[in-house]
Design a protein around this motif. Structure first.
Motif, PDB file in Angstrom:
ATOM      1  N   ASP A 153     -34.034 -20.871  -1.488  1.00  0.00           N
ATOM      2  CA  ASP A 153     -33.995 -21.096  -2.788  1.00  0.00           C
ATOM      3  C   ASP A 153     -33.665 -20.577  -3.579  1.00  0.00           C
ATOM      4  OD1 ASP A 153     -32.773 -23.994  -0.595  1.00  0.00           O
ATOM      5  OD2 ASP A 153     -33.774 -25.201  -1.989  1.00  0.00           O
ATOM      6  N   ALA A 154     -34.718 -19.927  -3.713  1.00  0.00           N
ATOM      7  CA  ALA A 154     -34.731 -18.556  -4.984  1.00  0.00           C
ATOM      8  C   ALA A 154     -34.121 -17.177  -4.781  1.00  0.00           C
ATOM      9  CB  ALA A 154     -36.588 -18.997  -5.733  1.00  0.00           C
ATOM     10  N   ALA A 155     -34.624 -16.964  -3.343  1.00  0.00           N
ATOM     11  CA  ALA A 155     -34.187 -15.785  -2.705  1.00  0.00           C
ATOM     12  C   ALA A 155     -32.175 -16.028  -2.734  1.00  0.00           C
ATOM     13  CB  ALA A 155     -34.575 -15.590  -1.026  1.00  0.00           C
ATOM     14  N   LYS A 156     -31.789 -17.193  -3.171  1.00  0.00           N
ATOM     15  CA  LYS A 156     -30.560 -17.007  -2.586  1.00  0.00           C
ATOM     16  C   LYS A 156     -30.191 -17.086  -3.788  1.00  0.00           C
ATOM     17  CE  LYS A 156     -29.595 -19.775   1.751  1.00  0.00           C
ATOM     18  NZ  LYS A 156     -29.304 -20.688   2.533  1.00  0.00           N
ATOM     19  N   GLY A 157     -30.682 -17.767  -4.484  1.00  0.00           N
ATOM     20  CA  GLY A 157     -30.616 -17.301  -6.423  1.00  0.00           C
ATOM     21  C   GLY A 157     -30.313 -15.925  -6.799  1.00  0.00           C
ATOM     22  N   ALA A 158     -31.260 -15.405  -6.099  1.00  0.00           N
ATOM     23  CA  ALA A 158     -31.694 -14.085  -6.122  1.00  0.00           C
ATOM     24  C   ALA A 158     -30.704 -12.959  -6.185  1.00  0.00           C
ATOM     25  CB  ALA A 158     -33.095 -13.088  -6.381  1.00  0.00           C
ATOM     26  N   MET A 159     -29.821 -13.465  -4.319  1.00  0.00           N
ATOM     27  CA  MET A 159     -29.187 -12.639  -3.978  1.00  0.00           C
ATOM     28  C   MET A 159     -27.983 -13.216  -5.329  1.00  0.00           C
ATOM     29  SD  MET A 159     -29.560 -12.600   0.056  1.00  0.00           S
ATOM     30  CE  MET A 159     -30.527 -14.166  -0.060  1.00  0.00           C
ATOM     31  N   GLU A 203     -37.258 -10.785  -4.930  1.00  0.00           N
ATOM     32  CA  GLU A 203     -35.898  -9.693  -4.837  1.00  0.00           C
ATOM     33  C   GLU A 203     -34.766  -9.147  -3.903  1.00  0.00           C
ATOM     34  OE1 GLU A 203     -37.312  -5.512  -5.634  1.00  0.00           O
ATOM     35  OE2 GLU A 203     -39.043  -6.061  -4.154  1.00  0.00           O
ATOM     36  N   PRO A 204     -33.577  -8.801  -4.875  1.00  0.00           N
ATOM     37  CA  PRO A 204     -32.761  -9.085  -3.571  1.00  0.00           C
ATOM     38  C   PRO A 204     -32.758  -7.697  -2.996  1.00  0.00           C
ATOM     39  CG  PRO A 204     -31.494  -9.749  -5.970  1.00  0.00           C
ATOM     40  CD  PRO A 204     -32.936  -9.371  -6.400  1.00  0.00           C
ATOM     41  N   LEU A 205     -32.133  -7.254  -2.034  1.00  0.00           N
ATOM     42  CA  LEU A 205     -32.197  -6.183  -1.435  1.00  0.00           C
ATOM     43  C   LEU A 205     -30.641  -5.635  -1.331  1.00  0.00           C
ATOM     44  CD1 LEU A 205     -34.554  -4.505   0.701  1.00  0.00           C
ATOM     45  CD2 LEU A 205     -33.160  -5.091   2.516  1.00  0.00           C
ATOM     46  N   ALA A 206     -30.966  -4.138  -1.965  1.00  0.00           N
ATOM     47  CA  ALA A 206     -30.214  -3.456  -2.286  1.00  0.00           C
ATOM     48  C   ALA A 206     -29.370  -2.647  -0.734  1.00  0.00           C
ATOM     49  CB  ALA A 206     -30.208  -2.217  -3.314  1.00  0.00           C
ATOM     50  N   VAL A 235     -29.421  -9.930   1.650  1.00  0.00           N
ATOM     51  CA  VAL A 235     -30.462 -10.367   1.875  1.00  0.00           C
ATOM     52  C   VAL A 235     -31.593  -9.960   0.669  1.00  0.00           C
ATOM     53  CG1 VAL A 235     -32.499  -9.494   3.153  1.00  0.00           C
ATOM     54  CG2 VAL A 235     -30.493  -8.845   4.153  1.00  0.00           C
ATOM     55  N   ALA A 236     -32.625 -10.719   0.453  1.00  0.00           N
ATOM     56  CA  ALA A 236     -33.779 -10.843  -0.423  1.00  0.00           C
ATOM     57  C   ALA A 236     -34.937 -10.693   0.345  1.00  0.00           C
ATOM     58  CB  ALA A 236     -33.901 -12.084  -1.281  1.00  0.00           C
ATOM     59  N   PRO A 252     -52.557 -19.599   2.156  1.00  0.00           N
ATOM     60  CA  PRO A 252     -52.797 -19.768   3.253  1.00  0.00           C
ATOM     61  C   PRO A 252     -52.003 -18.156   3.743  1.00  0.00           C
ATOM     62  CG  PRO A 252     -50.577 -21.064   2.720  1.00  0.00           C
ATOM     63  CD  PRO A 252     -52.100 -20.766   1.300  1.00  0.00           C
ATOM     64  N   ARG A 253     -51.531 -17.210   2.906  1.00  0.00           N
ATOM     65  CA  ARG A 253     -51.621 -15.624   3.631  1.00  0.00           C
ATOM     66  C   ARG A 253     -51.287 -15.376   2.208  1.00  0.00           C
ATOM     67  NH1 ARG A 253     -49.302 -16.167   8.474  1.00  0.00           N
ATOM     68  NH2 ARG A 253     -47.937 -17.432   8.968  1.00  0.00           N
ATOM     69  N   PRO A 254     -52.176 -13.973   2.515  1.00  0.00           N
ATOM     70  CA  PRO A 254     -52.279 -13.119   1.760  1.00  0.00           C
ATOM     71  C   PRO A 254     -51.487 -12.160   0.672  1.00  0.00           C
ATOM     72  CG  PRO A 254     -52.496 -12.560   4.038  1.00  0.00           C
ATOM     73  CD  PRO A 254     -52.157 -13.354   4.284  1.00  0.00           C
ATOM     74  N   ALA A 255     -51.531 -11.390  -0.110  1.00  0.00           N
ATOM     75  CA  ALA A 255     -50.534 -10.746  -0.738  1.00  0.00           C
ATOM     76  C   ALA A 255     -50.680  -9.989   0.003  1.00  0.00           C
ATOM     77  CB  ALA A 255     -51.880  -9.852  -1.896  1.00  0.00           C
ATOM     78  N   GLY A 256     -49.365  -9.804  -0.463  1.00  0.00           N
ATOM     79  CA  GLY A 256     -48.353  -8.424   0.219  1.00  0.00           C
ATOM     80  C   GLY A 256     -47.813  -8.882   1.677  1.00  0.00           C
ATOM     81  N   SER A 257     -48.218 -10.274   1.753  1.00  0.00           N
ATOM     82  CA  SER A 257     -47.003 -11.216   3.034  1.00  0.00           C
ATOM     83  C   SER A 257     -45.630 -11.175   2.586  1.00  0.00           C
ATOM     84  CB  SER A 257     -47.509 -12.161   3.071  1.00  0.00           C
ATOM     85  OG  SER A 257     -48.862 -12.153   3.436  1.00  0.00           O
ATOM     86  N   GLN A 258     -44.426 -10.937   3.791  1.00  0.00           N
ATOM     87  CA  GLN A 258     -43.499 -11.192   3.392  1.00  0.00           C
ATOM     88  C   GLN A 258     -41.962 -11.487   4.275  1.00  0.00           C
ATOM     89  OE1 GLN A 258     -42.760  -6.963   3.781  1.00  0.00           O
ATOM     90  NE2 GLN A 258     -42.175  -7.083   1.333  1.00  0.00           N
ATOM     91  N   LEU A 259     -41.573 -12.639   2.693  1.00  0.00           N
ATOM     92  CA  LEU A 259     -40.586 -13.194   4.038  1.00  0.00           C
ATOM     93  C   LEU A 259     -39.017 -12.667   3.784  1.00  0.00           C
ATOM     94  CD1 LEU A 259     -39.471 -16.113   5.410  1.00  0.00           C
ATOM     95  CD2 LEU A 259     -38.971 -17.024   2.773  1.00  0.00           C
ATOM     96  N   ALA A 260     -38.606 -12.466   4.743  1.00  0.00           N
ATOM     97  CA  ALA A 260     -37.086 -11.993   4.498  1.00  0.00           C
ATOM     98  C   ALA A 260     -36.145 -13.049   4.714  1.00  0.00           C
ATOM     99  CB  ALA A 260     -36.565 -10.779   5.467  1.00  0.00           C
ATOM    100  N   VAL A 261     -34.642 -13.143   3.630  1.00  0.00           N
ATOM    101  CA  VAL A 261     -34.600 -14.325   3.772  1.00  0.00           C
ATOM    102  C   VAL A 261     -32.771 -13.766   3.516  1.00  0.00           C
ATOM    103  CG1 VAL A 261     -33.397 -15.722   2.622  1.00  0.00           C
ATOM    104  CG2 VAL A 261     -35.727 -16.007   2.286  1.00  0.00           C
ATOM    105  N   THR A 262     -31.998 -13.887   3.918  1.00  0.00           N
ATOM    106  CA  THR A 262     -29.902 -14.310   4.353  1.00  0.00           C
ATOM    107  C   THR A 262     -29.101 -15.221   4.038  1.00  0.00           C
ATOM    108  OG1 THR A 262     -29.669 -14.821   6.331  1.00  0.00           O
ATOM    109  CG2 THR A 262     -29.882 -11.880   6.198  1.00  0.00           C
ATOM    110  N   MET A 263     -28.721 -14.302   3.224  1.00  0.00           N
ATOM    111  CA  MET A 263     -27.659 -15.888   2.652  1.00  0.00           C
ATOM    112  C   MET A 263     -26.910 -16.653   2.961  1.00  0.00           C
ATOM    113  SD  MET A 263     -25.859 -16.574  -0.511  1.00  0.00           S
ATOM    114  CE  MET A 263     -25.722 -15.745  -1.825  1.00  0.00           C
TER     115      MET A 263
END
Length: 104
Positions: free
Chosen positions: A62-68, A101-104, A19-20, A32-43
């Motif tokens: 795509d960038a999240a997968k690259g980070a993972m 960032e990847p979630l450890a 997960v990232a 469209p979204r304020p600072a602090g808005s989040q998106l979780a992405v899985t591989m």
């Protein structure tokens, strides 16, 4: 009711997914979204939350997968003056920075 993106990401990770987390860290102008808005992405391609209301989610995923894959975080910069912003659909006239960032 708002989704608890970190709880969803944690549950995915606990289930064995890579997960990232992407977080909007700065915005300027029309965004469209304020600072602090989040998106979780899985591989495997699951998404929860939003960093833009849909217009840059694909590029951020795509960038999240690259980070993972690399284990390294990334700071993404999207703006109307950036050709990539038009390419991914950020035509609202605003700018935003997203930390991934990847979630450890």
């Amino acid at each position: 009711m708002t989704e608890d993106i970190l709880a969803i990401a944690g549950a995915w990770r606990d289930a064995g997914e890579q997960v990232a987390i992407a977080t909007v860290v700065e915005t300027w102008g029309s965004s469209p979204r304020p600072a602090g808005s989040q998106l979780a992405v899985t591989m495997s391609g699951k998404l929860a939350g939003s960093v833009s209301g849909g217009c840059i989610e694909g590029a951020v995923a795509d960038a999240a997968k690259g980070a993972m894959n690399s284990g390294a975080p990334a700071l993404l910069d999207f703006g109307i003056s950036d050709e990539r912003a038009w390419e991914v659909g950020l035509s609202c006239g605003g700018k935003l920075k997203v930390f991934v960032e990847p979630l450890a």
